[in-house]
Design a protein around this motif. Structure first.
Motif, PDB file in Angstrom:
ATOM      1  N   ILE A 159      -6.289  -1.870   7.237  1.00 47.76           N
ATOM      2  CA  ILE A 159      -5.812  -0.721   6.910  1.00 47.76           C
ATOM      3  C   ILE A 159      -7.141   0.112   6.913  1.00 47.76           C
ATOM      4  O   ILE A 159      -7.292   1.317   7.438  1.00 47.76           O
ATOM      5  N   PHE A 160      -8.143  -0.210   5.885  1.00 47.47           N
ATOM      6  CA  PHE A 160      -9.200   0.578   5.423  1.00 47.47           C
ATOM      7  C   PHE A 160     -10.193   0.780   6.841  1.00 47.47           C
ATOM      8  O   PHE A 160     -10.470   2.159   7.160  1.00 47.47           O
ATOM      9  N   ASN A 194     -10.372  11.281  10.350  1.00 47.50           N
ATOM     10  CA  ASN A 194     -10.999  11.050   9.151  1.00 47.50           C
ATOM     11  C   ASN A 194     -12.016  12.086   8.799  1.00 47.50           C
ATOM     12  O   ASN A 194     -12.735  12.379   9.319  1.00 47.50           O
ATOM     13  N   ARG A 214     -18.414   6.893   6.433  1.00 49.46           N
ATOM     14  CA  ARG A 214     -17.479   5.947   7.409  1.00 49.46           C
ATOM     15  C   ARG A 214     -17.992   4.667   7.999  1.00 49.46           C
ATOM     16  O   ARG A 214     -17.716   3.763   8.051  1.00 49.46           O
ATOM     17  N   TYR A 221       0.786  -1.052   0.126  1.00 48.56           N
ATOM     18  CA  TYR A 221      -0.099   0.086   0.070  1.00 48.56           C
ATOM     19  C   TYR A 221       0.697   1.280  -0.146  1.00 48.56           C
ATOM     20  O   TYR A 221       0.598   2.171  -0.751  1.00 48.56           O
ATOM     21  N   ARG A 281     -10.403   6.438  12.674  1.00 49.86           N
ATOM     22  CA  ARG A 281      -9.637   7.500  13.233  1.00 49.86           C
ATOM     23  C   ARG A 281     -10.331   8.749  13.211  1.00 49.86           C
ATOM     24  O   ARG A 281     -11.281   9.262  12.565  1.00 49.86           O
ATOM     25  N   GLN A 313     -14.140  12.074   6.168  1.00 53.90           N
ATOM     26  CA  GLN A 313     -15.331  11.524   5.385  1.00 53.90           C
ATOM     27  C   GLN A 313     -16.464  11.666   6.272  1.00 53.90           C
ATOM     28  O   GLN A 313     -16.229  11.846   7.699  1.00 53.90           O
ATOM     29  N   GLU A 347      -6.108   3.703  -3.476  1.00 51.43           N
ATOM     30  CA  GLU A 347      -7.072   2.692  -2.790  1.00 51.43           C
ATOM     31  C   GLU A 347      -7.720   1.712  -4.021  1.00 51.43           C
ATOM     32  O   GLU A 347      -7.678   0.659  -3.586  1.00 51.43           O
ATOM     33  N   PRO A 388      -4.951   9.712  -3.738  1.00 53.66           N
ATOM     34  CA  PRO A 388      -5.405   8.759  -2.918  1.00 53.66           C
ATOM     35  C   PRO A 388      -6.488   7.716  -3.279  1.00 53.66           C
ATOM     36  O   PRO A 388      -6.432   6.519  -2.796  1.00 53.66           O
ATOM     37  N   SER A 441      -8.969   0.879  10.016  1.00 60.82           N
ATOM     38  CA  SER A 441      -8.133   1.933  10.882  1.00 60.82           C
ATOM     39  C   SER A 441      -8.418   3.142  10.494  1.00 60.82           C
ATOM     40  O   SER A 441      -8.540   4.027  11.161  1.00 60.82           O
ATOM     41  N   ASP A 442      -8.406   3.271   9.224  1.00 59.39           N
ATOM     42  CA  ASP A 442      -8.391   4.765   8.770  1.00 59.39           C
ATOM     43  C   ASP A 442      -9.808   5.318   8.867  1.00 59.39           C
ATOM     44  O   ASP A 442      -9.929   6.302   9.460  1.00 59.39           O
ATOM     45  N   VAL A 443     -10.747   4.446   8.819  1.00 56.83           N
ATOM     46  CA  VAL A 443     -12.121   5.198   8.640  1.00 56.83           C
ATOM     47  C   VAL A 443     -12.433   5.189  10.317  1.00 56.83           C
ATOM     48  O   VAL A 443     -13.595   6.084  10.347  1.00 56.83           O
TER      49      VAL A 443
END
Length: 121
Positions: free
Chosen positions: A60-61, A70, A77, A8, A67, A72, A22, A18, A63-65
């Protein structure tokens, strides 16, 4: 750093946006899973690697969503998190008991999300 995270990160170092990065990662995961279905691996190595890559990518997705920073909207999310829960659950089940007919939903989800991220949906 895991292989999926390294892959990634390598893709992220390109000049692509980005969302396209993805999308490329999702297509890579879908293609690996499709390859398992098309050419069953008697030793299971390719199957294990494809499922592990998919699980790490979706981790990973997720974890990101989750945060706090984030950007979004919350609804987006939540939708990603709901899909992620399904994907991670299904992937874990297939890691325990790989059934090739059960791979289609993961392949379709990855491809459809990639198409949406690339503006092809």
């Amino acid at each position: 750093m895991s292989d999926a995270a390294k892959a990634y990160a390598r893709v992220a170092n390109t000049t692509a946006a980005p969302r396209e990065i993805e999308a490329q990662a999702l297509l890579k995961a879908a293609n690996q899973l499709q390859d398992v279905v098309n050419k069953p691996d008697p030793t299971g190595v390719r199957t294990k690697e494809a499922l592990l890559f998919n699980r790490k990518l979706w981790s990973i997705f997720m974890s990101d969503v989750l945060r706090d920073d984030n950007q979004q909207p919350l609804e987006v999310r939540q939708n990603i998190a709901n899909i992620g829960i399904f994907v991670l659950t299904q992937t874990a089940a297939l890691q325990i008991n790989p059934q090739l007919d059960q791979f289609k939903s993961l392949i379709d989800i990855n491809r459809n999300l990639a198409a949406g991220l690339s503006g092809r949906a």
